[in-house]
Design an enzyme around this catalytic site. Structure first.
Site, short mmCIF file in Angstrom:
data_model
loop_
_atom_site.label_atom_id
_atom_site.label_comp_id
_atom_site.label_asym_id
_atom_site.label_seq_id
_atom_site.Cartn_x
_atom_site.Cartn_y
_atom_site.Cartn_z
N TRP A 1 0.86 -1.18 0.00
CA TRP A 1 0.00 0.00 0.00
C TRP A 1 0.89 1.23 0.00
CZ3 TRP A 1 -5.00 -0.27 -0.93
CH2 TRP A 1 -5.77 0.89 -0.77
N ASP B 1 -9.68 10.98 6.09
CA ASP B 1 -10.82 11.61 6.73
C ASP B 1 -11.50 10.72 7.77
OD1 ASP B 1 -10.49 13.87 5.16
OD2 ASP B 1 -11.78 13.08 3.57
N THR B 2 -11.04 9.48 7.91
CA THR B 2 -11.68 8.55 8.85
C THR B 2 -10.66 8.12 9.91
OG1 THR B 2 -11.06 6.55 7.64
CG2 THR B 2 -13.08 7.67 6.92
N GLU C 1 -0.45 -5.96 7.95
CA GLU C 1 0.12 -7.30 7.74
C GLU C 1 1.61 -7.40 8.07
OE1 GLU C 1 -3.66 -6.83 5.88
OE2 GLU C 1 -1.86 -5.68 5.42
N HIS D 1 -9.45 5.31 10.38
CA HIS D 1 -8.66 4.16 9.92
C HIS D 1 -7.16 4.36 10.18
CE1 HIS D 1 -6.71 1.60 6.78
NE2 HIS D 1 -7.56 0.72 7.28
N CYS E 1 3.75 2.85 4.92
CA CYS E 1 3.42 4.27 4.86
C CYS E 1 1.92 4.42 5.05
CB CYS E 1 3.84 4.86 3.51
SG CYS E 1 3.39 6.61 3.34
N VAL E 2 1.55 5.10 6.13
CA VAL E 2 0.15 5.34 6.44
C VAL E 2 -0.08 6.85 6.35
CG1 VAL E 2 -1.72 4.92 8.07
CG2 VAL E 2 0.26 3.38 8.03
#
Length: 164
Positions: free
Chosen positions: A32, A94-95, A68, A97, A89-90
């Site tokens: 991701w 808007d949430t 993971e 999560h 990388c996160v």
């Protein structure tokens, strides 16, 4: 990991690998945000090579996302890794999560490190936007993957001196 700029350095110092270090160096990379995570992975791998880690002792594994990372890192620790680097990388959205993912990976890496078996290096960017990620993946703030590689070598050397 601290940014090179925060340590008053203009380049990353990489210690040579201690000959007593035993085991493989795992670089586990979340797919991701792959444009960022691949740059971090490449920086970590390059740093391991600079330290003298042999190509055959570097194991690269891809996982779907940051959550993971902990699962596969736990398998690497059980496999007597010299060190494990988790790369992700996160980017805040808007949430909530972002908060859940960051908490999960942070707590998971902390649990694995508390076992004292193999060092697990936190190479996960937790940023507010893509620009901040790019700055830390080879941009003006250096490459956090390279810094994770240097930390992995340092910790593997300490473990080798302490345990073996």
């Amino acid at each position: 990991m601290s940014t090179i700029l925060n340590t008053n350095g203009d380049s990353l110092e990489v210690a040579p690998i201690d000959q007593r270090v035993f085991g493989k160096f795992y670089i586990i990379t979340a797919e991701w945000n792959s444009g960022i995570t691949h740059a971090l992975r490449d920086g970590a791998e390059e740093t391991l090579r600079k330290a003298g880690v042999r190509e055959k002792d570097i194991v690269k594994i891809k996982v779907p996302g940051t959550v993971e990372l902990v699962n596969i890192a736990s398998l690497a620790v059980k496999n007597d890794a010299a060190a494990v680097i988790v790369i992700g990388c996160v980017i805040r959205g808007d949430t909530p999560h972002f908060d859940y993912v960051c908490q999960h990976v942070t707590e998971g890496v902390a649990r694995l490190n508390s076992l004292g078996k193999s060092p697990v290096i936190f190479g996960v960017l937790t940023v507010n936007n893509l620009e901040q990620a790019q700055e830390r993946a080879g941009g003006i703030l250096g490459n956090k993957g390279s810094e994770a590689g240097a930390a992995a070598v340092d910790m593997a050397n300490i473990h080798a001196a302490f345990w073996r």
